[in-house]
Design a protein around this motif. Structure first.
Motif, PDB file in Angstrom:
ATOM      1  N   SER A 112     -25.104 -21.049 -51.391  1.00 59.67           N
ATOM      2  CA  SER A 112     -24.083 -21.908 -51.975  1.00 59.67           C
ATOM      3  C   SER A 112     -24.664 -22.852 -53.003  1.00 59.67           C
ATOM      4  O   SER A 112     -24.071 -23.088 -54.057  1.00 59.67           O
ATOM      5  CB  SER A 112     -23.386 -22.694 -50.861  1.00 59.67           C
ATOM      6  OG  SER A 112     -24.340 -23.467 -50.144  1.00 59.67           O
ATOM      7  N   SER A 113     -25.850 -23.410 -52.733  1.00 62.59           N
ATOM      8  CA  SER A 113     -26.424 -24.374 -53.667  1.00 62.59           C
ATOM      9  C   SER A 113     -26.799 -23.715 -54.982  1.00 62.59           C
ATOM     10  O   SER A 113     -26.683 -24.313 -56.047  1.00 62.59           O
ATOM     11  CB  SER A 113     -27.643 -25.034 -53.042  1.00 62.59           C
ATOM     12  OG  SER A 113     -28.607 -24.079 -52.690  1.00 62.59           O
ATOM     13  N   ILE A 114     -27.278 -22.470 -54.921  1.00 63.90           N
ATOM     14  CA  ILE A 114     -27.625 -21.746 -56.149  1.00 63.90           C
ATOM     15  C   ILE A 114     -26.368 -21.478 -56.968  1.00 63.90           C
ATOM     16  O   ILE A 114     -26.343 -21.658 -58.189  1.00 63.90           O
ATOM     17  CB  ILE A 114     -28.345 -20.433 -55.814  1.00 63.90           C
ATOM     18  CG1 ILE A 114     -29.690 -20.733 -55.156  1.00 63.90           C
ATOM     19  CG2 ILE A 114     -28.566 -19.597 -57.060  1.00 63.90           C
ATOM     20  CD1 ILE A 114     -30.423 -19.503 -54.701  1.00 63.90           C
ATOM     21  N   LEU A 115     -25.284 -21.049 -56.294  1.00 63.29           N
ATOM     22  CA  LEU A 115     -24.037 -20.791 -57.002  1.00 63.29           C
ATOM     23  C   LEU A 115     -23.473 -22.079 -57.595  1.00 63.29           C
ATOM     24  O   LEU A 115     -22.965 -22.088 -58.719  1.00 63.29           O
ATOM     25  CB  LEU A 115     -23.021 -20.170 -56.041  1.00 63.29           C
ATOM     26  CG  LEU A 115     -23.343 -18.746 -55.556  1.00 63.29           C
ATOM     27  CD1 LEU A 115     -22.308 -18.289 -54.537  1.00 63.29           C
ATOM     28  CD2 LEU A 115     -23.375 -17.773 -56.735  1.00 63.29           C
ATOM     29  N   GLU A 116     -23.572 -23.151 -56.842  1.00 67.54           N
ATOM     30  CA  GLU A 116     -23.073 -24.428 -57.345  1.00 67.54           C
ATOM     31  C   GLU A 116     -23.851 -24.876 -58.579  1.00 67.54           C
ATOM     32  O   GLU A 116     -23.272 -25.378 -59.535  1.00 67.54           O
ATOM     33  CB  GLU A 116     -23.183 -25.486 -56.260  1.00 67.54           C
ATOM     34  CG  GLU A 116     -22.204 -25.268 -55.111  1.00 67.54           C
ATOM     35  CD  GLU A 116     -22.473 -26.212 -53.954  1.00 67.54           C
ATOM     36  OE1 GLU A 116     -21.745 -26.122 -52.949  1.00 67.54           O
ATOM     37  OE2 GLU A 116     -23.411 -27.029 -54.070  1.00 67.54           O
ATOM     38  N   GLU A 117     -25.169 -24.677 -58.563  1.00 67.40           N
ATOM     39  CA  GLU A 117     -25.987 -25.057 -59.713  1.00 67.40           C
ATOM     40  C   GLU A 117     -25.634 -24.217 -60.932  1.00 67.40           C
ATOM     41  O   GLU A 117     -25.544 -24.728 -62.052  1.00 67.40           O
ATOM     42  CB  GLU A 117     -27.473 -24.895 -59.359  1.00 67.40           C
ATOM     43  CG  GLU A 117     -28.440 -25.194 -60.495  1.00 67.40           C
ATOM     44  CD  GLU A 117     -28.397 -26.649 -60.937  1.00 67.40           C
ATOM     45  OE1 GLU A 117     -27.822 -27.475 -60.217  1.00 67.40           O
ATOM     46  OE2 GLU A 117     -28.952 -26.948 -62.010  1.00 67.40           O
ATOM     47  N   ALA A 118     -25.415 -22.893 -60.723  1.00 69.64           N
ATOM     48  CA  ALA A 118     -25.044 -22.011 -61.837  1.00 69.64           C
ATOM     49  C   ALA A 118     -23.693 -22.424 -62.420  1.00 69.64           C
ATOM     50  O   ALA A 118     -23.508 -22.466 -63.637  1.00 69.64           O
ATOM     51  CB  ALA A 118     -25.007 -20.557 -61.363  1.00 69.64           C
ATOM     52  N   CYS A 119     -22.729 -22.743 -61.545  1.00 68.76           N
ATOM     53  CA  CYS A 119     -21.406 -23.169 -62.014  1.00 68.76           C
ATOM     54  C   CYS A 119     -21.501 -24.482 -62.781  1.00 68.76           C
ATOM     55  O   CYS A 119     -20.828 -24.673 -63.797  1.00 68.76           O
ATOM     56  CB  CYS A 119     -20.455 -23.307 -60.827  1.00 68.76           C
ATOM     57  SG  CYS A 119     -19.995 -21.732 -60.058  1.00 68.76           S
ATOM     58  N   ARG A 120     -22.338 -25.390 -62.276  1.00 65.78           N
ATOM     59  CA  ARG A 120     -22.485 -26.675 -62.958  1.00 65.78           C
ATOM     60  C   ARG A 120     -23.056 -26.494 -64.355  1.00 65.78           C
ATOM     61  O   ARG A 120     -22.571 -27.093 -65.328  1.00 65.78           O
ATOM     62  CB  ARG A 120     -23.395 -27.590 -62.138  1.00 65.78           C
ATOM     63  CG  ARG A 120     -23.527 -28.995 -62.713  1.00 65.78           C
ATOM     64  CD  ARG A 120     -24.599 -29.795 -61.997  1.00 65.78           C
ATOM     65  NE  ARG A 120     -25.922 -29.215 -62.207  1.00 65.78           N
ATOM     66  CZ  ARG A 120     -26.630 -29.342 -63.328  1.00 65.78           C
ATOM     67  NH1 ARG A 120     -26.142 -30.034 -64.340  1.00 65.78           N
ATOM     68  NH2 ARG A 120     -27.825 -28.794 -63.440  1.00 65.78           N
ATOM     69  N   GLN A 121     -24.090 -25.651 -64.483  1.00 67.52           N
ATOM     70  CA  GLN A 121     -24.688 -25.414 -65.794  1.00 67.52           C
ATOM     71  C   GLN A 121     -23.694 -24.742 -66.741  1.00 67.52           C
ATOM     72  O   GLN A 121     -23.644 -25.045 -67.933  1.00 67.52           O
ATOM     73  CB  GLN A 121     -25.942 -24.551 -65.645  1.00 67.52           C
ATOM     74  CG  GLN A 121     -27.076 -25.236 -64.903  1.00 67.52           C
ATOM     75  CD  GLN A 121     -28.320 -24.386 -64.830  1.00 67.52           C
ATOM     76  OE1 GLN A 121     -28.401 -23.365 -65.495  1.00 67.52           O
ATOM     77  NE2 GLN A 121     -29.280 -24.803 -64.026  1.00 67.52           N
ATOM     78  N   PHE A 122     -22.868 -23.817 -66.197  1.00 64.42           N
ATOM     79  CA  PHE A 122     -21.866 -23.157 -67.031  1.00 64.42           C
ATOM     80  C   PHE A 122     -20.823 -24.162 -67.520  1.00 64.42           C
ATOM     81  O   PHE A 122     -20.433 -24.145 -68.704  1.00 64.42           O
ATOM     82  CB  PHE A 122     -21.192 -22.034 -66.238  1.00 64.42           C
ATOM     83  CG  PHE A 122     -20.079 -21.354 -66.983  1.00 64.42           C
ATOM     84  CD1 PHE A 122     -18.751 -21.693 -66.745  1.00 64.42           C
ATOM     85  CD2 PHE A 122     -20.350 -20.388 -67.934  1.00 64.42           C
ATOM     86  CE1 PHE A 122     -17.725 -21.079 -67.436  1.00 64.42           C
ATOM     87  CE2 PHE A 122     -19.339 -19.775 -68.637  1.00 64.42           C
ATOM     88  CZ  PHE A 122     -18.001 -20.115 -68.381  1.00 64.42           C
ATOM     89  N   GLN A 123     -20.369 -25.040 -66.621  1.00 59.99           N
ATOM     90  CA  GLN A 123     -19.381 -26.041 -67.009  1.00 59.99           C
ATOM     91  C   GLN A 123     -19.950 -27.004 -68.048  1.00 59.99           C
ATOM     92  O   GLN A 123     -19.252 -27.403 -68.993  1.00 59.99           O
ATOM     93  CB  GLN A 123     -18.915 -26.814 -65.772  1.00 59.99           C
ATOM     94  CG  GLN A 123     -18.075 -25.990 -64.802  1.00 59.99           C
ATOM     95  CD  GLN A 123     -16.753 -25.561 -65.399  1.00 59.99           C
ATOM     96  OE1 GLN A 123     -16.238 -26.206 -66.311  1.00 59.99           O
ATOM     97  NE2 GLN A 123     -16.184 -24.483 -64.898  1.00 59.99           N
ATOM     98  N   ASP A 124     -21.220 -27.392 -67.897  1.00 61.01           N
ATOM     99  CA  ASP A 124     -21.846 -28.276 -68.881  1.00 61.01           C
ATOM    100  C   ASP A 124     -21.906 -27.616 -70.256  1.00 61.01           C
ATOM    101  O   ASP A 124     -21.637 -28.242 -71.289  1.00 61.01           O
ATOM    102  CB  ASP A 124     -23.260 -28.648 -68.428  1.00 61.01           C
ATOM    103  CG  ASP A 124     -23.247 -29.552 -67.207  1.00 61.01           C
ATOM    104  OD1 ASP A 124     -24.315 -29.695 -66.575  1.00 61.01           O
ATOM    105  OD2 ASP A 124     -22.181 -30.113 -66.899  1.00 61.01           O
ATOM    106  N   THR A 125     -22.281 -26.329 -70.280  1.00 62.69           N
ATOM    107  CA  THR A 125     -22.357 -25.596 -71.551  1.00 62.69           C
ATOM    108  C   THR A 125     -20.978 -25.471 -72.183  1.00 62.69           C
ATOM    109  O   THR A 125     -20.805 -25.648 -73.397  1.00 62.69           O
ATOM    110  CB  THR A 125     -22.953 -24.203 -71.320  1.00 62.69           C
ATOM    111  OG1 THR A 125     -24.249 -24.327 -70.725  1.00 62.69           O
ATOM    112  CG2 THR A 125     -23.094 -23.450 -72.645  1.00 62.69           C
ATOM    113  N   LEU A 126     -19.976 -25.176 -71.353  1.00 62.85           N
ATOM    114  CA  LEU A 126     -18.607 -25.049 -71.860  1.00 62.85           C
ATOM    115  C   LEU A 126     -18.111 -26.366 -72.425  1.00 62.85           C
ATOM    116  O   LEU A 126     -17.457 -26.401 -73.478  1.00 62.85           O
ATOM    117  CB  LEU A 126     -17.693 -24.572 -70.724  1.00 62.85           C
ATOM    118  CG  LEU A 126     -16.263 -24.179 -71.105  1.00 62.85           C
ATOM    119  CD1 LEU A 126     -16.273 -23.045 -72.119  1.00 62.85           C
ATOM    120  CD2 LEU A 126     -15.487 -23.763 -69.865  1.00 62.85           C
ATOM    121  N   GLN A 127     -18.441 -27.477 -71.754  1.00 57.06           N
ATOM    122  CA  GLN A 127     -18.028 -28.788 -72.242  1.00 57.06           C
ATOM    123  C   GLN A 127     -18.675 -29.103 -73.585  1.00 57.06           C
ATOM    124  O   GLN A 127     -18.042 -29.675 -74.485  1.00 57.06           O
ATOM    125  CB  GLN A 127     -18.401 -29.857 -71.208  1.00 57.06           C
ATOM    126  CG  GLN A 127     -17.939 -31.261 -71.569  1.00 57.06           C
ATOM    127  CD  GLN A 127     -16.429 -31.358 -71.667  1.00 57.06           C
ATOM    128  OE1 GLN A 127     -15.724 -30.906 -70.766  1.00 57.06           O
ATOM    129  NE2 GLN A 127     -15.913 -31.951 -72.738  1.00 57.06           N
TER     130      GLN A 127
END
Length: 259
Positions: free
Chosen positions: A213-228
Motif C-alpha cells: 500500500s505504501s508503494i502504491l500511495e507513493e506512486a499515486c502521490r508522485q503522479f498527482q504532483d506531476t499532474l498538478q
C-alpha cells in the motif's frame, strides 16, 4: 607521509554511501526510499543502508557481502534478495518483523540451525535457498534431510525453493518431486542423459512485491504532483498568451514591446 586510511569496504569491494543511494533512487532522504535494486555492484559493505528505514523491497544479489548487520533496523522490509553472495549467517534478519520473502540461494549457509533466526518472523512465507535455474545453492541443501529440516524449523513457510509446500497446489509439487526422484539416474552403468539447461535468464521469474500500500500511495502521490505541475504550467501559458494578446491589441502600430 603515511598513505591515507582505507574506508570500510575499499579493500574488498564497494561500500554503500548516502551518495550512492541518492544517485540510484533520486531521493533526497534515505528514509523515503521504498524500493532499491543494488544487484551485481561488487558490494562488500552495506554502510549506511540501515538508515533507509522505510525500505520495503531490496535486491542485493550478486555482490560480495559476508554479513547483513545494517539490515537489522529495516523493520518495514518485506522482500529481500541476497542471492549469490558470501553469507555464512542471517542473524540480523531476526528483527525484520515484516519480512515475507527471502532469497538467500548461492551463499555459504552450512546447517539448518543457521536458519533458526528466521523462526520468529511472523510474516515469512517464501524462502529460497536453492535455485537450479541460476545454479545457485547452499551447502546445507546437499543434505538428504534438508527439505524436512527446513519445514520443521519454519512451519509457517508456504513456498520453499519456488515449490509450494502448504496450501493449494502443494500436492502437485509433491507429485513432481516424486516423479523427479524416480527419474534420477541410478548408479548402474548406462548412457548418461544430457544435463538440462535453463531456458530463461536468471532472475526471469523474480517479481516485485505483489502488493504494498505504501508503494502504491507513493506512486499515486508522485503522479498527482506531476499532474498538478502540468496544470500550473498550462494556466501560466494561458495567462501569458492573454496578456500578450491584450498588449498587441492596444499597442497599435508600435513595433516593440516590453513584457
Amino acid at each position: 607521509m603515511d598513505p591515507p586510511a582505507e574506508k570500510p569496504g575499499e579493500a574488498g569491494g564497494l561500500q554503500i554511501t548516502p551518495q550512492l543511494l541518492k544517485s540510484r533512487t533520486g531521493e533526497f532522504s534515505l528514509e523515503s526510499i521504498l524500493l532499491l535494486k543494488l544487484r551485481g555492484l561488487g558490494l562488500a559493505d552495506l554502510g549506511c543502508l540501515g538508515e533507509c528505514l522505510g525500505l520495503e523491497w531490496l535486491d542485493l544479489s550478486g555482490n560480495a557481502l559476508t554479513h547483513l548487520g545494517p539490515l537489522a533496523s529495516l523493520r518495514q522490509l518485506a522482500v529481500l534478495n541476497v542471492a549469490n553472495n558470501r553469507l555464512t549467517g542471517l542473524e540480523p534478519l531476526a528483527t525484520c518483523e515484516n519480512l515475507q520473502s527471502l532469497n538467500a540461494a548461492g551463499n555459504l549457509l552450512a546447517t539448518p540451525g543457521q536458519l533458526q533466526c528466521l523462526a520468529g518472523l511472523p510474516c515469512l512465507e517464501y524462502l529460497r535457498l536453492r535455485d537450479p535455474l541460476a545454479r545457485l545453492s547452499n551447502p546445507l541443501c546437499a543434505s538428504p534431510s534438508y527439505w524436512a529440516a527446513v519445514r520443521e524449523l519454519l512451519p509457517g513457510l508456504k513456498v520453499i525453493d519456488g515449490e509450494r509446500v502448504i496450501g493449494r497446489g502443494s500436492e502437485f509439487y509433491q507429485l513432481c518431486r516424486d516423479l523427479d526422484s524416480s527419474l534420477r539416474p541410478s548408479s548402474s552403468p548406462g548412457p548418461r542423459a544430457t544435463e538440462a539447461q535453463p531456458w530463461v535468464e536468471p532472475g526471469y521469474w523474480e517479481s516485485w512485491p505483489s502488493r504494498s500500500s505504501s508503494i502504491l500511495e507513493e506512486a499515486c502521490r508522485q503522479f498527482q504532483d506531476t499532474l498538478q505541475e502540468c496544470w500550473d504550467l498550462d494556466r501560466q501559458a494561458s495567462d501569458s498568451l492573454a496578456q500578450a494578446e491584450q498588449v498587441l491589441s492596444s499597442a497599435g502600430p508600435t513595433s516593440s514591446f516590453v513584457f
